[in-house]
Scaffold this motif. Sequence first.
Motif, PDB file in Angstrom:
ATOM      1  N   VAL A   7      10.833 -84.024  24.383  1.00 55.92           N
ATOM      2  CA  VAL A   7       9.691 -84.507  24.842  1.00 55.92           C
ATOM      3  C   VAL A   7       9.877 -85.197  26.494  1.00 55.92           C
ATOM      4  O   VAL A   7      10.835 -85.911  26.544  1.00 55.92           O
ATOM      5  N   VAL A   8       9.098 -84.766  27.190  1.00 52.71           N
ATOM      6  CA  VAL A   8       9.188 -85.631  28.676  1.00 52.71           C
ATOM      7  C   VAL A   8       7.986 -86.327  28.756  1.00 52.71           C
ATOM      8  O   VAL A   8       6.724 -85.774  28.557  1.00 52.71           O
ATOM      9  N   VAL A   9       8.034 -87.571  28.929  1.00 53.21           N
ATOM     10  CA  VAL A   9       6.770 -88.585  29.096  1.00 53.21           C
ATOM     11  C   VAL A   9       6.972 -88.977  30.578  1.00 53.21           C
ATOM     12  O   VAL A   9       7.881 -89.488  31.161  1.00 53.21           O
ATOM     13  N   LEU A  19       4.912 -94.542  23.695  1.00 52.66           N
ATOM     14  CA  LEU A  19       5.076 -93.023  23.494  1.00 52.66           C
ATOM     15  C   LEU A  19       6.538 -92.887  23.620  1.00 52.66           C
ATOM     16  O   LEU A  19       6.951 -92.207  22.521  1.00 52.66           O
ATOM     17  N   ALA A  20       7.433 -93.462  24.335  1.00 54.50           N
ATOM     18  CA  ALA A  20       8.763 -93.032  24.654  1.00 54.50           C
ATOM     19  C   ALA A  20       9.528 -93.709  23.211  1.00 54.50           C
ATOM     20  O   ALA A  20      10.466 -93.103  22.749  1.00 54.50           O
ATOM     21  N   SER A  21       9.072 -94.904  23.051  1.00 64.98           N
ATOM     22  CA  SER A  21       9.629 -95.759  21.785  1.00 64.98           C
ATOM     23  C   SER A  21       9.401 -95.232  20.584  1.00 64.98           C
ATOM     24  O   SER A  21      10.194 -94.841  19.671  1.00 64.98           O
ATOM     25  N   ARG A  22       7.988 -94.681  20.319  1.00 67.04           N
ATOM     26  CA  ARG A  22       7.738 -94.079  19.073  1.00 67.04           C
ATOM     27  C   ARG A  22       8.214 -92.742  18.728  1.00 67.04           C
ATOM     28  O   ARG A  22       8.656 -92.313  17.625  1.00 67.04           O
ATOM     29  N   LEU A  23       8.213 -91.886  19.716  1.00 65.97           N
ATOM     30  CA  LEU A  23       8.802 -90.724  19.567  1.00 65.97           C
ATOM     31  C   LEU A  23      10.292 -90.607  19.467  1.00 65.97           C
ATOM     32  O   LEU A  23      10.638 -89.599  18.923  1.00 65.97           O
ATOM     33  N   SER A  24      10.949 -91.682  20.042  1.00 67.05           N
ATOM     34  CA  SER A  24      12.278 -91.569  19.980  1.00 67.05           C
ATOM     35  C   SER A  24      12.856 -92.437  18.847  1.00 67.05           C
ATOM     36  O   SER A  24      14.198 -92.330  18.611  1.00 67.05           O
ATOM     37  N   VAL A  31      13.958 -87.397  24.156  1.00 71.38           N
ATOM     38  CA  VAL A  31      12.939 -88.145  24.936  1.00 71.38           C
ATOM     39  C   VAL A  31      13.404 -88.390  26.236  1.00 71.38           C
ATOM     40  O   VAL A  31      14.261 -89.277  26.234  1.00 71.38           O
ATOM     41  N   CYS A  32      12.631 -88.100  27.323  1.00 64.36           N
ATOM     42  CA  CYS A  32      13.050 -88.523  28.666  1.00 64.36           C
ATOM     43  C   CYS A  32      11.788 -89.168  29.131  1.00 64.36           C
ATOM     44  O   CYS A  32      10.574 -88.548  29.126  1.00 64.36           O
ATOM     45  N   LEU A  33      11.743 -90.719  29.494  1.00 61.13           N
ATOM     46  CA  LEU A  33      10.568 -91.351  30.088  1.00 61.13           C
ATOM     47  C   LEU A  33      11.073 -91.370  31.541  1.00 61.13           C
ATOM     48  O   LEU A  33      11.944 -92.012  32.085  1.00 61.13           O
TER      49      LEU A  33
END
Length: 489
Positions: A7-9, A19-24, A31-33
């Motif tokens: 996922v790229v946010v 989003l970055a927190s919950r998905l990672s 995940v890349c924020l």
Amino acid sequence: MTGGYDVVVLGGGVAGCVLASRLSEDPGRTVCLVEAGPDYGPDHGAWPHSLRDAHALPRDDVWERRTEVHRIRARVLGGSSCVNGCWHTWGSAHDHQEWESAGGPSWSAAAMAPYRHKAVERMRLRQVPDREFSVWARAALAGARELGYEDVDMGAPGGPGCGTPLINALDGLRWNAAFAYLDRNRPNLTILSGATADRLTVRDGRITGAEVVVDGRRETLAADTYVVACGAFGSPALLMRSGIGPADHLRAVGIRPEVDLPGVGANLTDQPGVFVPLTPTPHLNDALAAKEREGELYVSRMLIRAASPNCPDGAWDLHILPSAGDPLFGSLPPGQYEAGISAFVMKPASRGTVRLRSADPDTPLDIDPAFLSDPEGRDLVTLRHGLEIVERLAATTALKPLATGHPSRDLSDDDLRTRLGTYWHPVGTCAMGRPDDPSAVVDGEGRVRGIADLRVADASVLPTVPAANTQLPVLALAELLADKMKEAR
């Protein structure tokens, strides 16, 4: 092509951090924020004092300086949670009815309640401590009760009334979304700061990469899923630069349309208001000065949820906000303070737009909030009703001894327009909607129409603005949409 992620946010503001927190949380998901502004690191004490200080509204880490107030938006990891007033309120049941009609049952008050509670816990939201009430705030609460407003919980659905917001201020420290959500020790989470998201490349109805500019060089990030969380201004702009938006407008700025979505950049909704200045008495100035010496002077700590005649039963469409302290703009001599009461239109009928001036991400956007532009003039009527409440509140036995002023209800329409300010709560520019809604950009899970692996998850997806400050609703919707993405995997 730089690396590859699950996922790229794109956008490291409030929603992006959630989003970055919950998905990672899943160690098997990378995940890349991506954030255009700076990341000041994991040490809270190393962040600039202005961003940590909950007493003020910092204006250093923003996209544009010396611009119209409605254009101000944060450019820093943590987004608006780093520069706003640390206030968290919730909307009415009527707001949820609007959202549920557009996005389905997941957006009902009952369905969103667990996500609201998760956000409250993670952001360490709390009631205003007694010591943070100034003489002015106490008098304003007393004045509201004098007008017949009952005490209500501002952090939950309810009805009109008065009370205090939930705050993310911990003994003067602004506890922003980056502090609250981002775990820097997760090896599967990459934070790329100082990276401006330029465009997404689209091929055969899918995203093949996200082009970002870092230190003047262009890089392409690859992922299985791309999530746009650049806010109500930045998200539609990124989609349009990618060829996703109103086709005629895209052609006019030299962009080849990939997906014709007329709702991108439309439906911009923000909450306009007017500040009615009052003249503090020497007693109020002295009391505020003493509070400042204690390090406990906050400009505002209470509000009124009020209903105009146009408002549905049980709901409210006005915030009446008394304030006293250092001026929001400009300065005053030591020992002198600004006092006044604002009326904000919380459920405006007017709709504005976000458009591109060019395909260059560094070119300022064409943002038209279109305040008080609804053809029937409902917003102007609502605002005038709010100013009547302001006048009555200023005249209460609780507030009248502290400040004097002049009536504002007799101002002409033109005068009101010149004095308009904003509550800084833009939403709606990538609005969710039902399959038969031609203006909808995303569905109730944030999935963009016509693109298989692209979602939007921030304030831009809300089809209508809640009768609230938007940070808590945005935190909750990001929690909700993160869960939807987990379920879809």
